[in-house]
Design a protein around this motif. Structure first.
Motif, PDB file in Angstrom:
ATOM      1  N   THR A 162      49.895  31.249  45.362  1.00  0.00           N
ATOM      2  CA  THR A 162      48.472  31.575  45.381  1.00  0.00           C
ATOM      3  C   THR A 162      47.720  30.576  46.254  1.00  0.00           C
ATOM      4  OG1 THR A 162      47.677  30.208  43.537  1.00  0.00           O
ATOM      5  CG2 THR A 162      48.724  32.296  42.963  1.00  0.00           C
ATOM      6  N   ARG A 163      46.451  30.886  46.461  1.00  0.00           N
ATOM      7  CA  ARG A 163      45.565  29.980  47.206  1.00  0.00           C
ATOM      8  C   ARG A 163      44.551  29.329  46.264  1.00  0.00           C
ATOM      9  NH1 ARG A 163      49.202  30.321  49.790  1.00  0.00           N
ATOM     10  NH2 ARG A 163      49.459  30.913  51.985  1.00  0.00           N
ATOM     11  N   LEU A 164      44.905  29.190  45.008  1.00  0.00           N
ATOM     12  CA  LEU A 164      44.027  28.533  44.051  1.00  0.00           C
ATOM     13  C   LEU A 164      43.912  27.046  44.385  1.00  0.00           C
ATOM     14  CD1 LEU A 164      45.267  30.145  40.701  1.00  0.00           C
ATOM     15  CD2 LEU A 164      43.167  30.680  41.957  1.00  0.00           C
ATOM     16  N   VAL A 194      47.346  36.261  39.861  1.00  0.00           N
ATOM     17  CA  VAL A 194      47.128  37.323  40.845  1.00  0.00           C
ATOM     18  C   VAL A 194      46.637  38.592  40.158  1.00  0.00           C
ATOM     19  CG1 VAL A 194      48.210  38.746  42.635  1.00  0.00           C
ATOM     20  CG2 VAL A 194      48.911  36.355  42.346  1.00  0.00           C
ATOM     21  N   GLY A 195      47.260  38.920  39.022  1.00  0.00           N
ATOM     22  CA  GLY A 195      46.870  40.126  38.292  1.00  0.00           C
ATOM     23  C   GLY A 195      45.419  40.104  37.859  1.00  0.00           C
ATOM     24  N   VAL A 196      44.939  38.958  37.410  1.00  0.00           N
ATOM     25  CA  VAL A 196      43.534  38.828  37.000  1.00  0.00           C
ATOM     26  C   VAL A 196      42.622  38.974  38.214  1.00  0.00           C
ATOM     27  CG1 VAL A 196      41.803  37.253  36.060  1.00  0.00           C
ATOM     28  CG2 VAL A 196      44.053  37.442  34.974  1.00  0.00           C
ATOM     29  N   ALA A 197      43.017  38.367  39.341  1.00  0.00           N
ATOM     30  CA  ALA A 197      42.209  38.450  40.561  1.00  0.00           C
ATOM     31  C   ALA A 197      42.126  39.876  41.085  1.00  0.00           C
ATOM     32  CB  ALA A 197      42.788  37.533  41.639  1.00  0.00           C
ATOM     33  N   PRO A 247      51.479  42.410  39.184  1.00  0.00           N
ATOM     34  CA  PRO A 247      51.944  41.229  39.927  1.00  0.00           C
ATOM     35  C   PRO A 247      52.847  40.310  39.112  1.00  0.00           C
ATOM     36  CG  PRO A 247      49.575  41.572  40.212  1.00  0.00           C
ATOM     37  CD  PRO A 247      50.014  42.446  39.079  1.00  0.00           C
ATOM     38  N   VAL A 248      52.667  40.293  37.813  1.00  0.00           N
ATOM     39  CA  VAL A 248      53.523  39.467  36.951  1.00  0.00           C
ATOM     40  C   VAL A 248      54.963  39.953  37.025  1.00  0.00           C
ATOM     41  CG1 VAL A 248      53.963  38.690  34.598  1.00  0.00           C
ATOM     42  CG2 VAL A 248      51.596  38.977  35.393  1.00  0.00           C
TER      43      VAL A 248
END
Length: 240
Positions: free
Chosen positions: A12-14, A40-43, A143-144
């Protein structure tokens, strides 16, 4: 915790703090790839739900576009890059594995990559639009579950070279794959049985990689994650 942070930094890019890590730590980060997939799924699901279904007037296309933008932004298009490289290699190699490897290593983007990435983004956009509002928990899980797949490919496919495809091999075991597979089954039971398509999509991509490329690489992982995500979205649309 270090391995989870490394997984999040890689996938990710967090904005996360830097951590001291060696090659062994990096390899063990693969155990946490599915957890990184949760971010990713939340985003993806949050803008899809908020813009597509909560606001008035409702606009599923706006929600789908926002979700797709979130998908690309949080991953930094990392897996799309792998998909493009594999598409260029497969399209230009004509069965010659040496040429395929050379094309995949070329940093330039060819027409096959452009078409593959364009079709992938279009497919995700259309499928996100087609999802029903009640499917948001399953969307979070897409995504998970897709990030469980690299554990399997790493364990069962030979590495093409000493790059990302081989770096994780010593960090995971079949026990990790079994544990995450059981978690995937539980997620499918709790959200949507259509997510069990994971157990068809992952071996199919592994078979294609073995037949066409001869093994796994970082690009193979990235392309596979993208294609598994699309396969799961398609399953959610066709088998709600």
């Amino acid at each position: 915790m270090k391995h989870l942070v490394l997984a999040l930094q890689f996938l990710t890019r967090l904005p996360l703090p830097a951590v001291q890590a060696d090659a062994q730590d990096f390899a063990k980060a693969m155990r946490w790839f599915p957890v990184a997939g949760l971010a990713v799924g939340v985003a993806v699901a949050l803008p899809w739900w908020f813009l597509g279904w909560l606001l008035q007037p409702r606009d599923p296309w706006l929600g789908a576009l926002a979700a797709l933008a979130g998908w690309v932004a949080i991953t930094g298009a990392l897996h799309l890059d792998g998909l493009g490289d594999v598409a260029d290699g497969a399209g230009a190699a004509h069965g010659d594995r040496a040429r395929l490897s050379a094309v995949m290593a070329d940093p330039h983007v060819g027409s096959f990559a452009v078409v593959a990435i364009g079709l992938q983004l279009l497919a995700k956009l259309v499928l996100l639009h087609a999802l029903a509002p009640a499917q948001w928990p399953a969307l979070v899980m897409v995504p998970v579950l897709a990030r469980i797949a690299p554990i399997g490919w790493t364990l069962f496919l030979p590495p093409l070279h000493s790059g990302l495809g081989s770096r994780f091999r010593e960090g995971v075991s079949r026990l990790h794959l079994i544990g995450w597979s059981l978690a995937a089954i539980l997620a499918a039971v709790l959200t949507s049985p259509a997510l069990l398509a994971l157990f068809v999509a992952v071996p199919l991509w592994g078979w294609w990689l073995r037949a066409k490329l001869g093994g796994i690489s970082g690009d193979g992982h990235g392309a596979g994650i993208e294609l598994v995500e699309t396969a799961l979205l398609l399953a959610l649309v066709l088998l709600p």
